[in-house]
Design a protein around this motif. Sequence first.
Motif, PDB file in Angstrom:
ATOM      1  N   GLU A 171      -7.897   3.975   3.869  1.00  0.00           N
ATOM      2  CA  GLU A 171      -6.658   4.188   4.616  1.00  0.00           C
ATOM      3  C   GLU A 171      -6.459   5.646   5.033  1.00  0.00           C
ATOM      4  O   GLU A 171      -5.483   5.975   5.706  1.00  0.00           O
ATOM      5  CB  GLU A 171      -5.459   3.718   3.786  1.00  0.00           C
ATOM      6  CG  GLU A 171      -5.507   2.240   3.417  1.00  0.00           C
ATOM      7  CD  GLU A 171      -5.588   1.326   4.623  1.00  0.00           C
ATOM      8  OE1 GLU A 171      -5.035   1.694   5.687  1.00  0.00           O
ATOM      9  OE2 GLU A 171      -6.218   0.247   4.526  1.00  0.00           O
ATOM     10  N   GLY A 172      -7.373   6.519   4.612  1.00  0.00           N
ATOM     11  CA  GLY A 172      -7.309   7.909   5.043  1.00  0.00           C
ATOM     12  C   GLY A 172      -6.180   8.711   4.426  1.00  0.00           C
ATOM     13  O   GLY A 172      -5.692   9.673   5.030  1.00  0.00           O
ATOM     14  N   VAL A 173      -5.765   8.327   3.221  1.00  0.00           N
ATOM     15  CA  VAL A 173      -4.705   9.045   2.506  1.00  0.00           C
ATOM     16  C   VAL A 173      -5.218   9.338   1.099  1.00  0.00           C
ATOM     17  O   VAL A 173      -5.650   8.424   0.396  1.00  0.00           O
ATOM     18  CB  VAL A 173      -3.408   8.210   2.421  1.00  0.00           C
ATOM     19  CG1 VAL A 173      -2.323   8.980   1.667  1.00  0.00           C
ATOM     20  CG2 VAL A 173      -2.918   7.823   3.812  1.00  0.00           C
ATOM     21  N   VAL A 174      -5.178  10.587   0.678  1.00  0.00           N
ATOM     22  CA  VAL A 174      -5.722  10.943  -0.632  1.00  0.00           C
ATOM     23  C   VAL A 174      -4.914  10.255  -1.731  1.00  0.00           C
ATOM     24  O   VAL A 174      -3.711   9.994  -1.561  1.00  0.00           O
ATOM     25  CB  VAL A 174      -5.722  12.468  -0.852  1.00  0.00           C
ATOM     26  CG1 VAL A 174      -6.637  13.149   0.156  1.00  0.00           C
ATOM     27  CG2 VAL A 174      -4.317  13.043  -0.788  1.00  0.00           C
ATOM     28  N   PRO A 175      -5.539   9.920  -2.868  1.00  0.00           N
ATOM     29  CA  PRO A 175      -4.842   9.173  -3.924  1.00  0.00           C
ATOM     30  C   PRO A 175      -3.529   9.799  -4.373  1.00  0.00           C
ATOM     31  O   PRO A 175      -2.570   9.087  -4.692  1.00  0.00           O
ATOM     32  CB  PRO A 175      -5.867   9.154  -5.065  1.00  0.00           C
ATOM     33  CG  PRO A 175      -7.193   9.220  -4.375  1.00  0.00           C
ATOM     34  CD  PRO A 175      -6.967  10.129  -3.199  1.00  0.00           C
ATOM     35  N   GLU A 176      -3.476  11.123  -4.401  1.00  0.00           N
ATOM     36  CA  GLU A 176      -2.277  11.811  -4.891  1.00  0.00           C
ATOM     37  C   GLU A 176      -1.058  11.595  -3.993  1.00  0.00           C
ATOM     38  O   GLU A 176       0.072  11.906  -4.395  1.00  0.00           O
ATOM     39  CB  GLU A 176      -2.560  13.306  -5.027  1.00  0.00           C
ATOM     40  CG  GLU A 176      -3.542  13.662  -6.132  1.00  0.00           C
ATOM     41  CD  GLU A 176      -4.995  13.351  -5.777  1.00  0.00           C
ATOM     42  OE1 GLU A 176      -5.841  13.336  -6.693  1.00  0.00           O
ATOM     43  OE2 GLU A 176      -5.288  13.119  -4.576  1.00  0.00           O
ATOM     44  N   GLU A 177      -1.268  11.070  -2.786  1.00  0.00           N
ATOM     45  CA  GLU A 177      -0.160  10.845  -1.855  1.00  0.00           C
ATOM     46  C   GLU A 177       0.259   9.374  -1.793  1.00  0.00           C
ATOM     47  O   GLU A 177       0.976   8.970  -0.885  1.00  0.00           O
ATOM     48  CB  GLU A 177      -0.549  11.356  -0.463  1.00  0.00           C
ATOM     49  CG  GLU A 177      -0.734  12.874  -0.434  1.00  0.00           C
ATOM     50  CD  GLU A 177      -1.201  13.396   0.912  1.00  0.00           C
ATOM     51  OE1 GLU A 177      -0.959  14.586   1.194  1.00  0.00           O
ATOM     52  OE2 GLU A 177      -1.817  12.624   1.682  1.00  0.00           O
ATOM     53  N   TRP A 178      -0.176   8.593  -2.796  1.00  0.00           N
ATOM     54  CA  TRP A 178       0.182   7.179  -2.877  1.00  0.00           C
ATOM     55  C   TRP A 178       1.136   6.936  -4.036  1.00  0.00           C
ATOM     56  O   TRP A 178       1.120   7.647  -5.034  1.00  0.00           O
ATOM     57  CB  TRP A 178      -1.059   6.323  -3.137  1.00  0.00           C
ATOM     58  CG  TRP A 178      -2.005   6.188  -1.996  1.00  0.00           C
ATOM     59  CD1 TRP A 178      -2.936   7.098  -1.589  1.00  0.00           C
ATOM     60  CD2 TRP A 178      -2.147   5.056  -1.127  1.00  0.00           C
ATOM     61  NE1 TRP A 178      -3.642   6.607  -0.516  1.00  0.00           N
ATOM     62  CE2 TRP A 178      -3.180   5.358  -0.215  1.00  0.00           C
ATOM     63  CE3 TRP A 178      -1.505   3.822  -1.039  1.00  0.00           C
ATOM     64  CZ2 TRP A 178      -3.575   4.465   0.782  1.00  0.00           C
ATOM     65  CZ3 TRP A 178      -1.906   2.936  -0.050  1.00  0.00           C
ATOM     66  CH2 TRP A 178      -2.924   3.256   0.850  1.00  0.00           C
ATOM     67  N   VAL A 179       1.920   5.868  -3.912  1.00  0.00           N
ATOM     68  CA  VAL A 179       2.609   5.296  -5.063  1.00  0.00           C
ATOM     69  C   VAL A 179       2.315   3.797  -5.055  1.00  0.00           C
ATOM     70  O   VAL A 179       2.395   3.144  -4.010  1.00  0.00           O
ATOM     71  CB  VAL A 179       4.129   5.570  -5.048  1.00  0.00           C
ATOM     72  CG1 VAL A 179       4.792   5.010  -3.800  1.00  0.00           C
ATOM     73  CG2 VAL A 179       4.791   5.007  -6.305  1.00  0.00           C
ATOM     74  N   PHE A 180       1.919   3.287  -6.215  1.00  0.00           N
ATOM     75  CA  PHE A 180       1.530   1.884  -6.365  1.00  0.00           C
ATOM     76  C   PHE A 180       2.550   1.183  -7.239  1.00  0.00           C
ATOM     77  O   PHE A 180       2.902   1.671  -8.317  1.00  0.00           O
ATOM     78  CB  PHE A 180       0.139   1.805  -6.997  1.00  0.00           C
ATOM     79  CG  PHE A 180      -0.311   0.414  -7.375  1.00  0.00           C
ATOM     80  CD1 PHE A 180      -0.271  -0.627  -6.465  1.00  0.00           C
ATOM     81  CD2 PHE A 180      -0.801   0.155  -8.654  1.00  0.00           C
ATOM     82  CE1 PHE A 180      -0.694  -1.912  -6.815  1.00  0.00           C
ATOM     83  CE2 PHE A 180      -1.235  -1.115  -9.015  1.00  0.00           C
ATOM     84  CZ  PHE A 180      -1.176  -2.152  -8.087  1.00  0.00           C
ATOM     85  N   TYR A 181       3.012   0.011  -6.782  1.00  0.00           N
ATOM     86  CA  TYR A 181       3.963  -0.792  -7.546  1.00  0.00           C
ATOM     87  C   TYR A 181       3.310  -2.112  -7.945  1.00  0.00           C
ATOM     88  O   TYR A 181       2.806  -2.845  -7.094  1.00  0.00           O
ATOM     89  CB  TYR A 181       5.213  -1.083  -6.712  1.00  0.00           C
ATOM     90  CG  TYR A 181       6.038   0.131  -6.387  1.00  0.00           C
ATOM     91  CD1 TYR A 181       6.908   0.680  -7.326  1.00  0.00           C
ATOM     92  CD2 TYR A 181       5.955   0.736  -5.133  1.00  0.00           C
ATOM     93  CE1 TYR A 181       7.677   1.797  -7.027  1.00  0.00           C
ATOM     94  CE2 TYR A 181       6.716   1.854  -4.822  1.00  0.00           C
ATOM     95  CZ  TYR A 181       7.572   2.378  -5.774  1.00  0.00           C
ATOM     96  OH  TYR A 181       8.327   3.492  -5.473  1.00  0.00           O
ATOM     97  N   SER A 182       3.345  -2.421  -9.239  1.00  0.00           N
ATOM     98  CA  SER A 182       2.765  -3.669  -9.741  1.00  0.00           C
ATOM     99  C   SER A 182       3.459  -4.062 -11.037  1.00  0.00           C
ATOM    100  O   SER A 182       3.976  -3.208 -11.763  1.00  0.00           O
ATOM    101  CB  SER A 182       1.262  -3.497  -9.997  1.00  0.00           C
ATOM    102  OG  SER A 182       0.709  -4.640 -10.639  1.00  0.00           O
ATOM    103  N   ASP A 183       3.426  -5.358 -11.342  1.00  0.00           N
ATOM    104  CA  ASP A 183       3.958  -5.821 -12.622  1.00  0.00           C
ATOM    105  C   ASP A 183       2.911  -5.760 -13.725  1.00  0.00           C
ATOM    106  O   ASP A 183       3.219  -6.001 -14.888  1.00  0.00           O
ATOM    107  CB  ASP A 183       4.466  -7.261 -12.490  1.00  0.00           C
ATOM    108  CG  ASP A 183       3.326  -8.246 -12.257  1.00  0.00           C
ATOM    109  OD1 ASP A 183       2.516  -8.000 -11.337  1.00  0.00           O
ATOM    110  OD2 ASP A 183       3.230  -9.247 -12.988  1.00  0.00           O
TER     111      ASP A 183
END
Length: 226
Positions: A171-183
């Motif tokens: 997706e061309g976005v470094v991991p540090e600029e993501w937020v992941f939501y999961s149960d």
Amino acid sequence: MPTKAVLLDIEGTVCSISFVHDVLFPYALTALPSYLSEHWNSPDFQPYRNAFPAEVRDDKVKLEAYVRELTELDKKEPCLKQLQGLLWRTGYTTGAIKAPIYEDVLPALQRWRAEGKKVVIYSSGSIAAQRLLFTHTTSGDLTPHLSAYHDPVTSGPKTLSSSYTHIAAAEGVVPEEWVFYSDNVREVEAATEAGMRAVVVVRPGNRELSEEERGRWGVVGGFDGL
């Protein structure tokens, strides 16, 4: 770093676990026998058959029994997930199935999109099944708010950190600029190992977290205000 992309799980995060287990799984099992009888030798069905182990793919009875076994055990085998997506297509397109998305999901998607963030889906279900679900929801067609879809076939198992590294690169976005939501705590842990910020979503009917888990991970009850 500012958040530029949001990665979302589906089951237990944007819709209830009970919808998947009490509606989607039974629908697929009910539709399975007639579908196999009608499409067993269809060229369009061959890729789905061939994805199953050799010992069951050439016998309708064995394949059906194998699908029922995997479903009962809630296995995430790609062959099962691809077939389930195929079977659910009719249910969604005829209106027999509509995904009961949590009420806070659409406002959150609209908010994230307005902020210029990518919103990406990563689920154990096939990409085809993901698209069907988000097209046919109780909140309408949500696909215009989504940037991309990933599943274990395209990106790897959800409990491996390398899968999240792959998604970030794709997706061309470094991991540090993501937020992941999961149960799922194991998924949150894997995403964190990849460098993403990850949060456990606690919805009604989800597994209760231990005190240790609550202390270790960020926890939210929904998307209001996020």
